[in-house]
Design a protein around this motif. Structure first.
Motif, PDB file in Angstrom:
ATOM      1  N   VAL A   1      25.745   1.128 -18.447  1.00 18.08           N
ATOM      2  CA  VAL A   1      24.570   1.050 -19.026  1.00 18.08           C
ATOM      3  C   VAL A   1      24.623   0.166 -20.281  1.00 18.08           C
ATOM      4  O   VAL A   1      23.750  -0.841 -20.654  1.00 18.08           O
ATOM      5  CB  VAL A   1      23.887   2.359 -19.716  1.00 18.08           C
ATOM      6  N   SER A  56      20.352  -8.312 -21.879  1.00 20.02           N
ATOM      7  CA  SER A  56      19.563  -8.842 -23.248  1.00 20.02           C
ATOM      8  C   SER A  56      20.175  -9.909 -23.979  1.00 20.02           C
ATOM      9  O   SER A  56      19.355 -10.419 -24.903  1.00 20.02           O
ATOM     10  CB  SER A  56      19.299  -7.642 -23.835  1.00 20.02           C
ATOM     11  N   CYS A 115      22.674  -5.139 -31.477  1.00 20.38           N
ATOM     12  CA  CYS A 115      23.253  -4.049 -30.691  1.00 20.38           C
ATOM     13  C   CYS A 115      24.283  -3.272 -31.478  1.00 20.38           C
ATOM     14  O   CYS A 115      25.266  -3.989 -32.075  1.00 20.38           O
ATOM     15  CB  CYS A 115      23.712  -4.428 -29.365  1.00 20.38           C
ATOM     16  N   LYS A 154      17.890   5.926 -25.068  1.00 17.76           N
ATOM     17  CA  LYS A 154      17.946   4.627 -25.748  1.00 17.76           C
ATOM     18  C   LYS A 154      17.252   4.589 -27.174  1.00 17.76           C
ATOM     19  O   LYS A 154      15.923   4.907 -27.052  1.00 17.76           O
ATOM     20  CB  LYS A 154      17.260   3.479 -24.730  1.00 17.76           C
ATOM     21  N   PHE A 201      23.339  -3.611 -20.487  1.00 14.98           N
ATOM     22  CA  PHE A 201      22.189  -3.935 -21.552  1.00 14.98           C
ATOM     23  C   PHE A 201      22.634  -5.371 -22.210  1.00 14.98           C
ATOM     24  O   PHE A 201      21.984  -5.869 -22.508  1.00 14.98           O
ATOM     25  CB  PHE A 201      21.982  -2.890 -22.334  1.00 14.98           C
ATOM     26  N   ASN A 206      14.606   5.848 -22.691  1.00 14.23           N
ATOM     27  CA  ASN A 206      15.702   5.983 -21.906  1.00 14.23           C
ATOM     28  C   ASN A 206      15.791   4.324 -21.267  1.00 14.23           C
ATOM     29  O   ASN A 206      14.803   3.620 -21.289  1.00 14.23           O
ATOM     30  CB  ASN A 206      15.299   6.662 -20.894  1.00 14.23           C
ATOM     31  N   TYR A 207      17.041   4.227 -21.053  1.00  8.41           N
ATOM     32  CA  TYR A 207      17.148   2.842 -20.557  1.00  8.41           C
ATOM     33  C   TYR A 207      16.366   2.945 -18.867  1.00  8.41           C
ATOM     34  O   TYR A 207      16.592   3.927 -18.343  1.00  8.41           O
ATOM     35  CB  TYR A 207      18.844   2.590 -20.342  1.00  8.41           C
TER      36      TYR A 207
END
Length: 264
Positions: A67, A75, A2, A35, A71, A27-28
């Motif tokens: 967000v 993740s 990330c 995204k 994430f 998009n998320y």
């Protein structure tokens, strides 16, 4: 991997440099926040990059912050690259302190380093690495300087089996650490909860009154939630009586004190 960073830190330029044309935009889930993902092969490794929304912190205030935090937590990336404005480290490194607390291996990219050179300043990167406990890399994104070093650092860190264990924690005031220990001890009673979240990070989220995290714990671990909340209220009351401030102010102050100490 990330890629995180403050708005206007040059984060997206670094992302573009590392992924080239191999990108996709979406998009998320459930939100209109863009995204961006991309990938590349480097030294026999396939690296998948996600460009997180630009954010100053991982608090639960703006949509971008929520967000980015959600994430990272869901993740569980192998590595996070935090792109910071090298000419304004005191503000820029705040996000990095929060990422460290989640317990994910971190690389800090000091972008726009040509600005620092013009200021006549030289950072002792090795000393900063020693104090912060992560890799620092100089970069000038718009000139594509530092890309190779970033990729090499990703490969090196991905092969370090003890990368997570070697992450240095930020030590707060001893009184705060005592209360962190009390709450963390309760969290560690539930193995599945500890596997889902870093116990120390979760403790700090409760002390900082992060409502989105609290709601998630209440929903998934209702019995543990009540126990954690009870101790958090006791700890918060104790800290407020001793310092005259709520923990949601004391903890950010502690992070900034850590940054200032390192820069000094």
């Amino acid at each position: 991997v990330c890629i995180a960073g403050n708005p206007n830190s040059g984060k997206s330029t670094i992302f573009n440099n590392l992924t080239g044309l191999h990108q996709k935009v979406g998009n998320y889930p459930g939100v209109t926040v863009e995204k961006k993902e991309g990938g590349r092969k480097y030294k026999n490794s396939n690296i998948h990059f996600v460009d997180l929304p630009g954010t100053y912190s991982l608090a639960a205030h703006s949509l971008e912050e929520i967000v980015a935090k959600d994430f990272i937590i869901s993740s569980k990336p192998d590595i996070i690259i935090d792109v910071v404005d090298a000419s304004n480290l005191e503000r820029s490194l705040y996000l990095a302190t929060q990422i460290k607390e989640i317990g994910i291996p971190l690389i800090i990219v000091l972008n726009m380093y040509d600005t620092v050179d013009k200021m006549g300043v030289e950072y002792d990167l090795r000393k900063m690495e020693q104090l912060f406990g992560v890799k620092f890399i100089k970069s000038v994104g718009h000139k594509k300087i530092g890309n190779q070093e970033i990729l090499d650092a990703i490969i090196e860190l991905s092969k370090d089996d003890k990368a997570k264990e070697s992450l240095k924690i930020i030590h707060y005031n001893d009184e705060i650490e005592n209360e962190i220990f009390k709450i963390q001890k309760i969290i560690c009673e539930d193995v599945s909860l500890c596997e889902m979240f870093s116990p120390r990070w979760l403790t700090l989220k409760f002390l900082e009154s992060d409502e989105s995290i609290k709601k998630e714990i209440e929903k998934k671990f209702s019995i543990m939630y009540e126990k954690i909340l009870t101790q958090t209220k006791k700890s918060s009351s104790h800290l407020k009586s001793g310092f005259g401030e709520e923990p949601d102010l004391l903890i950010p102050e502690g992070r900034y004190a850590f940054i200032k100490g390192m820069l000094k």
